[in-house]
Design an enzyme around this catalytic site. Structure first.
Site, PDB file in Angstrom:
ATOM      1  N   ASP A  78     -10.072   3.053  -3.654  1.00  0.00           N
ATOM      2  CA  ASP A  78     -10.588   1.739  -2.908  1.00  0.00           C
ATOM      3  C   ASP A  78     -12.030   1.680  -3.471  1.00  0.00           C
ATOM      4  OD1 ASP A  78      -8.465   1.417  -1.656  1.00  0.00           O
ATOM      5  OD2 ASP A  78      -9.261   1.250   0.395  1.00  0.00           O
ATOM      6  N   ASP A  98       0.938  -1.158   0.018  1.00  0.00           N
ATOM      7  CA  ASP A  98       0.029   0.134  -0.067  1.00  0.00           C
ATOM      8  C   ASP A  98       0.811   1.178  -0.124  1.00  0.00           C
ATOM      9  OD1 ASP A  98      -2.585   1.116   0.055  1.00  0.00           O
ATOM     10  OD2 ASP A  98      -3.350  -0.136   1.594  1.00  0.00           O
ATOM     11  N   TRP A 143      -3.162   3.090  -5.732  1.00  0.00           N
ATOM     12  CA  TRP A 143      -4.562   3.568  -6.183  1.00  0.00           C
ATOM     13  C   TRP A 143      -4.731   4.381  -7.189  1.00  0.00           C
ATOM     14  CZ3 TRP A 143      -2.356   6.490  -2.044  1.00  0.00           C
ATOM     15  CH2 TRP A 143      -1.986   5.676  -0.786  1.00  0.00           C
ATOM     16  N   GLY A 144      -3.984   3.867  -8.295  1.00  0.00           N
ATOM     17  CA  GLY A 144      -4.096   4.643  -9.655  1.00  0.00           C
ATOM     18  C   GLY A 144      -3.460   6.010  -9.758  1.00  0.00           C
TER      19      GLY A 144
HETATM   20  C1  GLA Z   1      -5.951   0.905   1.358  1.00  0.00           C
HETATM   21  C2  GLA Z   1      -5.867  -0.153   0.325  1.00  0.00           C
HETATM   22  C3  GLA Z   1      -7.160  -1.136   0.799  1.00  0.00           C
HETATM   23  C4  GLA Z   1      -6.815  -1.728   1.897  1.00  0.00           C
HETATM   24  C5  GLA Z   1      -6.654  -0.742   2.929  1.00  0.00           C
HETATM   25  C6  GLA Z   1      -6.250  -1.213   4.379  1.00  0.00           C
HETATM   26  O1  GLA Z   1      -7.028   1.594   1.520  1.00  0.00           O
HETATM   27  O2  GLA Z   1      -6.195   0.626  -0.918  1.00  0.00           O
HETATM   28  O3  GLA Z   1      -7.192  -1.959  -0.453  1.00  0.00           O
HETATM   29  O4  GLA Z   1      -5.678  -2.606   1.732  1.00  0.00           O
HETATM   30  O5  GLA Z   1      -5.555   0.176   2.505  1.00  0.00           O
HETATM   31  O6  GLA Z   1      -6.111  -0.492   5.392  1.00  0.00           O
END
Ligand code: GLA
Length: 641
Positions: A284, A197, A263-264
């Site tokens: 997300d 992440d 996240w892109g």
């Molecule tokens: C981010 C990621 C999610 C998940 C959460 C965990 O938001 O994009 O997929 O792993 O963290 O906290």
């Protein structure tokens, strides 16, 4: 610390732990990206040759994950037959950690929720857990963050499972510990999959409320999701590359998956394929219809960027929750069919111990899983686009196709599916088999009509006579194409992603904006800016749209004899001044080149004998600099025959 020094120190730290410098440093950044190399420039990854499948704790339990829940769901994968269908990765997401031991930096597991991890001499260990997963015939995945702190430490503040202790003890992310953590997770514990992440380089800004209140080490953000200009793309990529190198080092057998979770942001939609097996193309997912649209759109226009070993990841499945729960099976089926046809990783996010049969039937639809897992690895391509209805067509092995008819809206929709959408001949019968109810439809010629319920997706396997009887269009085989250079000079946000109302801020601010860079990237059957392909007034329904100063690598896996295309500057170009030249190479040798061409010149045929070539490269160079505007070019009807 200034942003520049911080990024430099991030990079230095990453590199300190890396045995070899990143690829860019090895090849020299000055290398001409348009020069033919005669080789497929992506790593040949052993794992993830088809999109990874399995289960993850996050959408089911957030940080309230525990061993019984994970093992229970894993057992259900096995008992229900889902594992046999390919759902083998069992991934523990955020919430597993207790602290980082500061005496030696070793990560400690929260044994209250993972009792088997108690270990010896105070060294907690996931080894017994991983062995149990392996004994079930499954593979195990773990979660970390590229920075010092993870997402839950900013967003799940009421969680009982947040890391504990001093500031340093709560620094559970990989930053400064890349080699140590990867050695522990893979070498000692035996994991097979790592999701990394990016909150640690995004949300812990100096002076921010979260840093002040929780005493985290401030980190000047390398990512600004609202501004690619304020994102240090090279630094973000460098950090992920260092992790990729550590993973390769500690998994010499290549048996691992590296999942990038930025996240892109940071233009990862363009470079993710070089670094990992999958990369998130958006923020997300939530269990809401319009958020699902958002995530789907972030990946569905990126067919040319995915291929075996490298997949667009629009996030994990939310089947079973909210708008996709057992009372909304139409929506749940749509979500699943859409992920399947665009080759998204299929990661179930549900407590499988208590899954109703209606949901089990969705995940275990073997025909739809087979669409996703087809070994060709060709992501579905959008054959008809609108905000209401889309038609997505995916090439399967053996000359078959899969097609999804997707009603995005709230009303019924009439959808005409044509032979042209499928690139099948008009005058020969086309057969469709419905992959939900398994019915075979009466054969049709030319076109056929369906009425779709609101939010319904029909998905079929289609057989017919190929329009190009003796060859294959490039837009039918995105999995055999690597976009080595897409000609983008300055990354721009992609405006065609559905902007659902902010789930977190609501309508308090001024609204949602395009945020994911990648606009202007290479497209199958459309221009880089999502226009229909057209050269000097002549429309084409198939081809590759790409900016000038670009290079594509194409595997000639079928041993085809000729490359053929009609080339030209696309009518939609904003740069109508400069001239371009199209070239075709086979295994690095120049085979054919066009005369210089400009806006308004009629499409010209360009063909090359590729009989002995394993790798075909097609390159567009631009000559002149009369305009700074992007120069859009089209390889119309480009095909291997
Ligand atoms: C981010 C990621 C999610 C998940 C959460 C965990 O938001 O994009 O997929 O792993 O963290 O906290």
């Amino acid at each position: 610390m200034s942003k520049r020094t911080l990024s430099a120190s991030f990079l230095t730290l990453g590199l300190l732990f890396a045995a070899a410098p990143p690829a860019a440093a090895q090849t020299g950044t000055a290398a001409d990206p348009l020069a033919p190399t005669g080789r497929w420039s992506l790593p040949e990854r052993k794992q993830g040759r088809t999109p990874p499948m399995g289960w993850s704790s996050w959408n089911a339990f957030r940080t309230e994950v525990d061993e019984a829940k994970v093992i229970g769901s894993a057992q259900k994968l096995v008992d229900s037959g889902l594992a046999k269908l390919g759902y083998v990765y069992v991934n523990v997401d955020d919430g597993w950690w207790l602290k980082r031991r500061t005496s030696d930096g070793r990560m400690q597991i929260r044994t209250k929720i993972f009792p088997s991890a108690v270990g010896k001499g105070g060294n907690t260990s996931f080894r017994p857990f991983v062995e149990r997963i392996h004994a079930m015939g499954l593979k195990a995945g773990l979660y970390s963050d590229i920075g010092r702190n993870a997402c839950s430490q900013a967003y799940d503040l009421h969680s009982p499972n947040l890391p504990e202790g001093t500031t340093a003890e709560r620094e559970v992310g990989l930053f400064g510990h890349v080699d140590q953590d990867i050695a522990l997770y893979f070498g000692e514990w035996g994991f097979d999959y790592l999701k990394v992440d990016a909150c640690g380089i995004n949300v812990y800004a100096p002076g921010s409320a979260i840093v002040k209140q929780y005493g985290y080490t401030p980190v000047t953000p390398l990512i600004d999701q609202a501004s690619i200009n304020r994102t240090d793309v090279a630094a973000v990529r460098g950090l992920y590359e260092a992790v990729g190198e550590a993973l390769a080092r500690h998994n010499p057998d290549g048996d691992y998956i590296f999942s990038l979770c930025a996240w892109g942001s940071a233009d990862v939609r363009s470079w993710g394929k070089q670094v990992g097996h999958m990369w998130r193309t958006s923020g997300d997912i939530t269990p809401n219809w319009t958020r699902m649209l958002h995530n789907f759109d972030s990946a569905s226009t990126r067919a040319l960027y995915a291929k075996p070993g490298a997949w667009n990841d629009p996030d994990m499945l939310f089947v079973g929750h909210g708008d996709f729960d057992e009372r909304h099976l139409t929506e749940a089926q749509s979500h699943f069919a859409l992920w399947a046809i665009i080759n998204a990783p299929l990661l179930i996010g549900y407590d499988l111990r208590n899954a109703p049969q209606s949901l089990m039937d969705i995940w275990s639809n073997a025909d739809i899983v087979a669409v996703n897992q087809d070994k060709g690895g060709h992501q579905g391509v959008i054959a008809y686009a609108s905000d209401d209805v889309q038609i997505i067509v995916k090439t399967l092995s053996g000359g078959r196709k899969a097609v999804a008819l997707f009603n995005r809206g709230q009303g019924q929709a009439q959808v005409d599916l044509t032979a042209a959408h499928l690139k099948f001949a008009d005058n020969a019968p086309i057969r469709l088999r419905n992959l939900w109810d398994k019915s075979t439809l009466a054969p049709f010629k030319g076109e056929t009509r369906f009425t779709l319920a609101p939010r319904q997706t029909l998905i079929f396997e289609a057989t017919g006579e190929r329009r190009l009887a003796d060859g294959i269009y490039l837009s039918e085989i995105p999995g055999d194409i690597n976009v080595a250079a897409d000609g983008i000079v300055a990354p721009e946000a992609d405006p065609v992603v559905h902007r659902m109302m902010g789930q977190w801020s609501g309508t308090r601010d001024n609204g949602e904006r395009p945020i994911y860079a990648g606009w202007g990237g290479a497209q199958a059957d459309a221009t880089p800016y999502d226009q229909a392909l057209q050269i000097a007034g002549r429309r084409f329904d198939t081809g590759i749209g790409i900016l000038a100063r670009s290079r594509l690598e194409i595997r000639n896996s079928g041993g085809r004899k000729r490359f053929e295309a009609l080339v030209g500057v696309d009518d939609s170009t904003r740069n109508t001044k400069d001239q371009v030249r199209f070239r075709v190479y086979g295994d690095g040798r120049l085979l054919a080149e066009s005369a210089p061409m400009r806006f308004g010149d009629a499409a010209r045929p360009l063909s090359a004998d590729i009989r002995s070539a394993k790798l075909v490269e097609i390159v567009v160079t631009a000559e002149g600099s009369a305009s700074d505007l992007p120069l859009v070019t089209t390889w119309a009807e480009a095909a291997l025959r």
